[in-house]
Structures are given as structure tokens and as C-alpha cells.
Scaffold this active site. Structure first.
Site, short mmCIF file in Angstrom:
data_model
loop_
_atom_site.label_atom_id
_atom_site.label_comp_id
_atom_site.label_asym_id
_atom_site.label_seq_id
_atom_site.Cartn_x
_atom_site.Cartn_y
_atom_site.Cartn_z
N LYS A 53 0.84 -1.21 0.00
CA LYS A 53 0.00 0.00 0.00
C LYS A 53 0.88 1.26 0.00
CE LYS A 53 -3.73 -2.48 2.28
NZ LYS A 53 -4.34 -2.92 3.54
N GLN A 97 -4.71 -1.72 9.90
CA GLN A 97 -4.51 -2.99 9.21
C GLN A 97 -5.06 -4.17 10.03
OE1 GLN A 97 -3.31 -3.48 6.03
NE2 GLN A 97 -3.81 -5.64 6.32
N ASP A 120 -11.15 2.42 4.36
CA ASP A 120 -11.45 0.98 4.25
C ASP A 120 -12.95 0.76 4.03
OD1 ASP A 120 -9.43 -0.86 4.19
OD2 ASP A 120 -9.16 -0.95 6.36
#
Ligand code: NDP
Length: 296
Positions: A53, A97, A120
Site C-alpha cells: 500500500k 490494518q 477501508d
């Protein structure tokens, strides 16, 4: 028949090319999109994802901040980081994460993220909008990546029977909602671990999205000839022929390639699309902030 490749890498490259232009436009307005990633612990796969990412951010001119914390960090510390990032005006996207260490409440932490920075797309406000059929906000990256890939291949979903294998909050459920949403218009069945005869249900589908986390579970007998198959699964399987002793496998058995009309590979399918959609959410968050600032 050999299935056409639902090439996530190629589609992600197209998304990135478009994002480069949007980032350039924002930079002209003195605004550099900025993604903050919090990672707790040393799960090797999570670190691989986060590095990937961060590298994609670099390629696109998106600033990234990486906050790495040890596995025994207290939940209150993570909470503190999230609240600080919420308050930081030059941060447009916040990502925690997954998975977090077992002693942390992942959902409670997600709930703390400012919904407009929730790149997200897991915050209840963003998932709630999706349930209402409002698909113009922060959408969860993996399911929206699946939808983008289907559009990229010019696959018409209207009236088609879709089966989603898996009902998780981050993949299965939102994928089902997006497939059934107005504009996509598929007729959707969700299959989970308590479903009776999942194989028979799946065999009726024109489109199968497999997100169960079980290597090679979906074999040819599950698939109607000519069906479109999207393999979300990422599973590590032993492979003595590889130096590292393992390889990645999807939820769909490779033999399905001879039965489906389209199949997404693993790796190189949904994975790159998930990262591309994360980048898009980050750029969108920055654009939204700029528009809000201009109006104020
Ligand atoms: P979860 O473990 O949260 O959910 C798995 C789902 O599959 C559950 O709903 C479960 O049912 C269902 N399931 C499990 N076994 C069966 C079975 N035998 N038959 C039918 N349904 C079953 O996983 P995620 O949704 O987070 O992820 C799914 C897969 O996708 C994983 O391999 C993950 O690594 C991968 N993934 C890939 C991403 C990418 O970028 N490509 C991103 C995110 C995930 P129940 O609810 O009843 O337990």
C-alpha cells in the site's frame, strides 16, 4: 473452453492512471492526498500488504504515514493514534490494518475513525449508506474492486444470478449488496458455512464471487459452464517445489478455468484491485475535503 482472465493488475493499472491525474489536480490546489496506516504486531502477511500500500502511494504521489506498533500495545494507545489522526487536517485517509492482536476490539476501533477518513469503508456509517443503496461514498475496497473489475471486462450483471460465497463484514456482505444494488441489478444469494448444499446453489449461478478463505474449495462441479468466477480468497498452501515452502492459492480450484467464461487469478486478480480502490478512496476523501473547504 479456457476462461478469459479477469486481470486485476491490468484493471488496477487503469485505475492508477486515472488517479495520477486526480492527484495532480489536487496538488495544483496545494493539497496532497495523505493516507495514514496503523499496523500492530508483526504478522508477516500484514506487513507485506502494508508495504505494498505504501509503495502504491509513492507511485501515485499520495503521501503516506506508517505507524507501526508492537503486538503488546494497549488498545488505548491505538485509540489515541486514531483520535489524533482524526484531528489532523492534512490526513485524509486512516486505515487500521487487520487483523489486530486478539486483545483488541477491531470493530470498536474502526468505529472511532472519522467516517469521512474511513478509506477501508468499514465504519457503520459507510456500511449503512451501502445498505441504503447509496453507492457514492466510501465503499469497502475488496468488494468495490470486484465490481470495478467486472465493469472493466464489460460484464453485464442485470438480471443475472449471482452467488456470493461468504458473508463477512469486509467482503461477502458488501459484495452481495453491491451486486444487488440499483445499476448492477444482479439477483443475489449469499452462501455461508451453515448453508445446505452450497455446491448445488452455486451451480445455478451466472456469477460466483468466492470469499471463504478455503483453498481450492470451489471445484468444477460447483460451476455452471460459462459462468463468471471471481476468486477473492488468498490462502497459503504448502508447496515443497518453492524455495519458501508455500504458495498462494485462491478459494477456486484451478480446474475451474476449463469451465468458466471468466476467472480472476490468484495472485493478480482481486488483490491489486483492493489496493487500487484504497487509493481511490483516499483521493476521493481529499477531493471531498477540498470541496468542503472551498464552500466554507
Ligand atoms: P472471513 O473468515 O471473515 O469470512 C469467511 C466467510 O466464509 C464466512 O462468512 C464463512 O461463513 C464462510 N465460509 C467458511 N467456510 C465455508 C464453507 N465451507 N462453505 C460456505 N461458506 C463458508 O473471511 P474474509 O471475508 O475476511 O476473507 C475471505 C477470503 O478472502 C480470505 O481468503 C481472505 O484472505 C481473502 N481476502 C482477500 C482480499 C484481497 O484483497 N484479495 C481482501 C480480504 C480478504 P460463516 O459466516 O458462517 O462463518
Amino acid at each position: 473452453m479456457s476462461a478469459q482472465r479477469l486481470d486485476g493488475k491490468a484493471c488496477a493499472n487503469e485505475v492508477e492512471a486515472e488517479l495520477l491525474g486526480r492527484v495532480a489536480a489536487l496538488t495544483k490546489d496545494n493539497l496532497q492526498p495523505h493516507l495514514a496506516v496503523i499496523i500492530v504486531g508483526d504478522d508477516p502477511a500484514s506487513h507485506v500488504y502494508v508495504n505494498s500500500k505504501v509503495r502504491t502511494c509513492e507511485r501515485l504521489g499520495i503521501r503516506s504515514t506508517h505507524i507501526g506498533l508492537p503486538a503488546d500495545t494497549e488498545e488505548a494507545t491505538v485509540r489515541g493514534h486514531i483520535l489524533a489522526l482524526n484531528a489532523q487536517e492534512d490526513v485524509h485517509g486512516i486505515l487500521v490494518q487487520s487483523p489486530l492482536p486478539k486483545h483488541m476490539d477491531e470493530e470498536a476501533l474502526t468505529d472511532l475513525i472519522n467516517p469521512s477518513k474511513d478509506v477501508d469503508g468499514f465504519h457503520p456509517q459507510n456500511l449503512g449508506r451501502l445498505v441504503q443503496g447509496r453507492t457514492d461514498g466510501m465503499l469497502p475496497c475488496t468488494p468495490s474492486g470486484v465490481m470495478r473489475m467486472l465493469r472493466w471486462a464489460n460484464i453485464d450483471l442485470e438480471g443475472k444470478r449471482a452467488v456470493v460465497l461468504g458473508r463477512s463484514r469486509i467482503v461477502g456482505m458488501p459484495a452481495a449488496l453491491l451486486l444487488a444494488a440499483k445499476g448492477a441489478d444482479a439477483t443475489v444469494t449469499v452462501v455461508h458455512s451453515r448453508t445446505d448444499d452450497a455446491e448445488a446453489i452455486c451451480r445455478e449461478a451466472d456469477i460466483v464471487v468466492a470469499a471463504v478463505g478455503r483453498a481450492n474449495m470451489v471445484t468444477s462441479s460447483w460451476i455452471k459452464p460459462g459462468a463468471i468466477v471471481v476468486d477473492v480468497g488468498i490462502n497459503r498452501v504448502d508447496d515443497a517445489t518453492r524455495e519458501r515452502g508455500w504458495r498462494l492459492a485462491g478459494d477456486v480450484h484451478p480446474e475451474v478455468e476449463e469451465r468458466a467464461s471468466w476467472l480472476s487469478p490468484v495472485p493478480g486478480g482481486v488483490g491489486p484491485m483492493t489496493i487500487a480502490m484504497l487509493m481511490e478512496n483516499t483521493v476521493r476523501a481529499a477531493e471531498t475535503m477540498l470541496t468542503a473547504d472551498t464552500k466554507a
